[in-house]
Design an enzyme around this catalytic site. Structure first.
Site, PDB file in Angstrom:
ATOM      1  N   ASN A 163      12.638   0.993   9.346  1.00  9.32           N
ATOM      2  CA  ASN A 163      13.560   2.002   8.821  1.00  9.32           C
ATOM      3  C   ASN A 163      14.768   2.151   9.740  1.00  9.32           C
ATOM      4  O   ASN A 163      15.920   2.221   9.286  1.00  9.32           O
ATOM      5  CB  ASN A 163      12.865   3.359   8.696  1.00  9.32           C
ATOM      6  N   ASP A 171      13.560   8.760  11.348  1.00  9.34           N
ATOM      7  CA  ASP A 171      14.021   7.394  11.613  1.00  9.34           C
ATOM      8  C   ASP A 171      15.517   7.274  11.346  1.00  9.34           C
ATOM      9  O   ASP A 171      16.242   6.618  12.102  1.00  9.34           O
ATOM     10  CB  ASP A 171      13.267   6.403  10.735  1.00  9.34           C
ATOM     11  N   GLY A 174       8.240   1.922   7.245  1.00  9.10           N
ATOM     12  CA  GLY A 174       7.750   1.682   8.597  1.00  9.10           C
ATOM     13  C   GLY A 174       8.799   2.180   9.560  1.00  9.10           C
ATOM     14  O   GLY A 174       9.993   1.891   9.381  1.00  9.10           O
ATOM     15  N   TYR A 196      -3.558   5.951   5.272  1.00  8.13           N
ATOM     16  CA  TYR A 196      -3.299   4.611   5.770  1.00  8.13           C
ATOM     17  C   TYR A 196      -4.429   3.642   5.422  1.00  8.13           C
ATOM     18  O   TYR A 196      -5.608   3.988   5.500  1.00  8.13           O
ATOM     19  CB  TYR A 196      -3.160   4.626   7.294  1.00  8.13           C
ATOM     20  N   TYR A 197      -4.035   2.428   5.088  1.00  8.42           N
ATOM     21  CA  TYR A 197      -4.949   1.290   4.958  1.00  8.42           C
ATOM     22  C   TYR A 197      -4.342   0.157   5.784  1.00  8.42           C
ATOM     23  O   TYR A 197      -3.762  -0.782   5.252  1.00  8.42           O
ATOM     24  CB  TYR A 197      -5.132   0.911   3.490  1.00  8.42           C
ATOM     25  N   GLY A 218      10.693   9.774   6.860  1.00  6.25           N
ATOM     26  CA  GLY A 218      11.784   8.831   7.078  1.00  6.25           C
ATOM     27  C   GLY A 218      13.040   9.443   7.651  1.00  6.25           C
ATOM     28  O   GLY A 218      13.898   8.725   8.180  1.00  6.25           O
ATOM     29  N   ARG A 252       1.208  10.051  15.345  1.00  5.49           N
ATOM     30  CA  ARG A 252       0.589  10.053  14.023  1.00  5.49           C
ATOM     31  C   ARG A 252      -0.871  10.454  14.182  1.00  5.49           C
ATOM     32  O   ARG A 252      -1.699   9.692  14.677  1.00  5.49           O
ATOM     33  CB  ARG A 252       0.684   8.664  13.378  1.00  5.49           C
ATOM     34  N   ALA A 290      13.471  20.322  13.688  1.00  5.94           N
ATOM     35  CA  ALA A 290      13.462  20.444  12.221  1.00  5.94           C
ATOM     36  C   ALA A 290      14.818  20.915  11.703  1.00  5.94           C
ATOM     37  O   ALA A 290      15.843  20.310  12.013  1.00  5.94           O
ATOM     38  CB  ALA A 290      12.334  21.375  11.789  1.00  5.94           C
TER      39      ALA A 290
END
Length: 373
Positions: A77, A294, A73, A142-143, A291, A206, A263
């Site tokens: 993170n 983050d 998350g 995602y769920y 990640g 997202r 990047a």
């Protein structure tokens, strides 16, 4: 009506020893100074964390016979990495009263983050997401609709335990979860319920949560009201049609500082006053990028909290992101304090030619990825 109960977990860690991946030294209990006086968090992050299911070994999800279980998350993170860097850090969220929720709490608390302000919701589940690694990149599924964290609201920032926080970190992910979560983020950046806190906002668009057309004006407004903004150049292009850091800064005149990540090229910090600062990225074999943003945010924000100049803040962000890029999970331990300080002080040519394995930032195992890829 939902009845919440506080989540188990340690209170905020003790005084700031600076960046270190070492376990904390024995001393006073977490949340108290050496004299026994209660010490609140220095940093608070707010947002959802979920259980992550990934194919093991790495490969397309549809072909997987086994799934590894981890936790991820954006905001937790960042909290975990900041705790690893020596900061007293708290995470505010909600989880379901279910096995996945307990796993999330246990995982985040084990990194040294104060989870005492996380609510356990008996009426909504903990979110889950699945990773689908393919040769073209890693997709996520995602769920999380109707999850416990989607029931967060603006009132979570009223807790007296947050008084005196120096930094509040949020992201655009939270704004996409529900109307109440969007109201939470708007209040945080506009009304400043934590008046002593600098507000950092990671745009973190997202696409699986909301389209660029819907997200663009919302995220621009939230970002422009924050003090510190982090955004990827690729997402800025997708959202707002801008293609260079200066154009991003022109689009967001409000923040004291805008940080634009490009990047594997590098990162540019654009303050409201003073010159822009660019630091090239380290040359790292990428196993999976999830990640790393983050981790970069945590390193950069740690530098700000320590009063480092912008160049060193950007370097610390890169040093934290590099190990995360080389593993299959969403997080990796930050560099040890002594190593980080030595690399922060390098002359620019030495930084540009830095070998992360040669200096001990990465091991040969992490440099080839957790599964030897």
């Amino acid at each position: 009506m939902t009845t919440d109960r506080p989540a188990p977990g340690p209170s905020a860690a003790g005084p700031d020893p600076g960046p270190s991946a070492d376990p904390p030294e024995p001393g006073p209990s977490a949340g108290r100074s050496a004299t026994g006086v209660s010490v609140g968090p220095e940093v608070v992050t707010v947002g959802e964390s979920m259980v992550v299911l990934s194919p093991d070994p790495t490969g397309p999800l549809e072909d997987a016979d086994r799934l590894g279980v981890s936790v991820g998350g954006a905001e937790s993170n960042v909290a975990s990495a900041l705790a690893g860097l020596g900061h007293r850090t708290a995470w505010v969220s909600r989880v379901g009263d279910d096995p996945f929720g307990r796993r999330v709490l246990r995982h985040v608390a084990a990194t040294g983050v104060d989870t005492s302000l996380v609510a356990v919701d008996p009426a909504a589940p903990t979110g889950v997401y699945l990773k689908d690694p393919t040769p073209g990149g890693t997709a996520v599924h995602y769920y999380r609709s109707g999850s416990a964290a989607s029931r967060l609201g603006p009132q979570v920032l009223d807790d007296p335990g947050l008084a005196g926080v120096r930094l509040l970190h949020l992201s655009g992910v939270t704004a996409a979860l529900s109307p109440s979560c969007a109201a939470l983020v708007r209040r945080a950046v506009a009304d400043r319920p934590l008046p002593a806190a600098r507000v950092a906002f990671d745009v973190n668009h997202r696409a699986r949560l909301w389209s660029a057309e819907v997200a663009a004006p919302v995220l621009r407004g939230l970002a422009d009201a924050a003090d510190v903004v982090l955004v990827g150049l690729d997402e800025a292009c997708t959202l707002w049609g801008v293609t260079d850091p200066t154009a991003v800064r022109d689009l967001l005149p409000g923040p004291d500082l805008v940080v634009v990540k490009d990047a594997d090229v590098g990162v540019t910090a654009l303050p409201r006053t003073g010159p822009d600062v660019f630091v090239p990225a380290l040359r790292v074999p990428v196993h999976e990028p999830v990640g790393a943003g983050d981790a970069f945010a945590a390193g950069f924000l740690s530098g700000l909290l320590r009063g480092l100049d912008l160049g060193r803040c950007l370097r610390l962000g890169h040093l934290c992101a590099a190990p995360t890029l080389t593993v299959a999970g969403d997080t990796a331990p930050p560099p040890r304090r002594a190593l980080a300080d030595r690399l922060l002080a390098l002359p620019a040519p030495d930084w540009a030619s830095l070998d992360p394995v040669g200096v001990g930032l990465l091991t040969t195992t992490t440099a080839t990825g957790r599964n030897g890829r």
